[in-house]
Design a protein around this motif. Structure first.
Motif, PDB file in Angstrom:
ATOM      1  N   LYS A  78       0.830  -1.214   0.000  1.00  0.00           N
ATOM      2  CA  LYS A  78       0.000   0.000   0.000  1.00  0.00           C
ATOM      3  C   LYS A  78       0.858   1.255   0.000  1.00  0.00           C
ATOM      4  CE  LYS A  78      -2.672  -1.787   3.314  1.00  0.00           C
ATOM      5  NZ  LYS A  78      -3.673  -1.911   4.377  1.00  0.00           N
ATOM      6  N   VAL A  79       1.923   1.241   0.795  1.00  0.00           N
ATOM      7  CA  VAL A  79       2.821   2.403   0.829  1.00  0.00           C
ATOM      8  C   VAL A  79       3.454   2.621  -0.533  1.00  0.00           C
ATOM      9  CG1 VAL A  79       5.002   3.266   1.776  1.00  0.00           C
ATOM     10  CG2 VAL A  79       3.283   2.286   3.300  1.00  0.00           C
ATOM     11  N   TRP A  80       3.946   1.561  -1.136  1.00  0.00           N
ATOM     12  CA  TRP A  80       4.579   1.690  -2.453  1.00  0.00           C
ATOM     13  C   TRP A  80       3.594   2.183  -3.507  1.00  0.00           C
ATOM     14  CZ3 TRP A  80       7.761  -3.507  -2.587  1.00  0.00           C
ATOM     15  CH2 TRP A  80       8.916  -3.351  -1.828  1.00  0.00           C
ATOM     16  N   LEU A  81       2.381   1.670  -3.482  1.00  0.00           N
ATOM     17  CA  LEU A  81       1.378   2.132  -4.444  1.00  0.00           C
ATOM     18  C   LEU A  81       1.069   3.616  -4.248  1.00  0.00           C
ATOM     19  CD1 LEU A  81      -1.092  -0.897  -4.445  1.00  0.00           C
ATOM     20  CD2 LEU A  81       0.380  -0.155  -6.328  1.00  0.00           C
ATOM     21  N   GLN A  82       0.917   4.028  -2.988  1.00  0.00           N
ATOM     22  CA  GLN A  82       0.637   5.432  -2.698  1.00  0.00           C
ATOM     23  C   GLN A  82       1.791   6.324  -3.150  1.00  0.00           C
ATOM     24  OE1 GLN A  82      -2.283   6.639  -1.465  1.00  0.00           O
ATOM     25  NE2 GLN A  82      -1.433   8.624  -1.957  1.00  0.00           N
ATOM     26  N   GLU A  83       3.029   5.898  -2.884  1.00  0.00           N
ATOM     27  CA  GLU A  83       4.189   6.678  -3.314  1.00  0.00           C
ATOM     28  C   GLU A  83       4.239   6.805  -4.832  1.00  0.00           C
ATOM     29  OE1 GLU A  83       7.503   4.649  -1.569  1.00  0.00           O
ATOM     30  OE2 GLU A  83       7.231   5.603   0.391  1.00  0.00           O
ATOM     31  N   LYS A  84       3.959   5.729  -5.513  1.00  0.00           N
ATOM     32  CA  LYS A  84       3.994   5.747  -6.985  1.00  0.00           C
ATOM     33  C   LYS A  84       2.935   6.696  -7.535  1.00  0.00           C
ATOM     34  CE  LYS A  84       5.570   4.285 -10.893  1.00  0.00           C
ATOM     35  NZ  LYS A  84       6.918   4.629 -11.349  1.00  0.00           N
ATOM     36  N   LEU A  85       1.725   6.670  -6.966  1.00  0.00           N
ATOM     37  CA  LEU A  85       0.687   7.583  -7.408  1.00  0.00           C
ATOM     38  C   LEU A  85       1.047   9.029  -7.096  1.00  0.00           C
ATOM     39  CD1 LEU A  85      -2.548   5.658  -6.405  1.00  0.00           C
ATOM     40  CD2 LEU A  85      -1.769   6.186  -8.711  1.00  0.00           C
ATOM     41  N   HIS A  86       1.678   9.248  -5.957  1.00  0.00           N
ATOM     42  CA  HIS A  86       2.070  10.604  -5.562  1.00  0.00           C
ATOM     43  C   HIS A  86       3.135  11.167  -6.501  1.00  0.00           C
ATOM     44  CE1 HIS A  86       4.051  13.731  -3.133  1.00  0.00           C
ATOM     45  NE2 HIS A  86       2.826  13.966  -2.727  1.00  0.00           N
ATOM     46  N   ASP A  87       4.017  10.296  -6.995  1.00  0.00           N
ATOM     47  CA  ASP A  87       5.100  10.721  -7.886  1.00  0.00           C
ATOM     48  C   ASP A  87       4.614  11.091  -9.280  1.00  0.00           C
ATOM     49  OD1 ASP A  87       6.860  10.312  -5.835  1.00  0.00           O
ATOM     50  OD2 ASP A  87       7.590   8.379  -6.582  1.00  0.00           O
TER      51      ASP A  87
END
Length: 88
Positions: A78-87
């Protein structure tokens, strides 16, 4: 300078209200300078369970990365997905 506020109409249902606010500026009806912050401490984000098929080697790598960080692997995903969307 005090702006004369318009009266909020009565709505028959939520759909009418939604359409109204999508097409009207709320600052014509509300004085947002008088708004107060509200804290709702007991609210939890809505989550949806999904099924995701991953190759075993990818899942093993994710679990190893999560173990190294001492976090559950699903939380790490979930953290990785959120970071990717934020980028983006």
């Amino acid at each position: 300078m005090n702006k004369q506020l318009k009266e909020i109409p009565a709505f028959a249902n939520e759909v009418q209200e939604r359409v109204f606010w999508e097409t009207h500026d709320s600052t014509d009806y509300l004085d947002w300078t008088k708004a107060q912050s509200v804290v709702l401490p007991n609210l939890k984000p809505t989550t949806k369970t999904i099924s995701l098929r991953l190759p075993q080697h990818l899942l093993d790598s994710i679990k190893a990365a999560a173990n190294a960080r001492d976090v559950p692997y699903q939380s790490l995903i979930k953290v990785w997905l959120q970071e990717k969307l934020h980028d983006r």
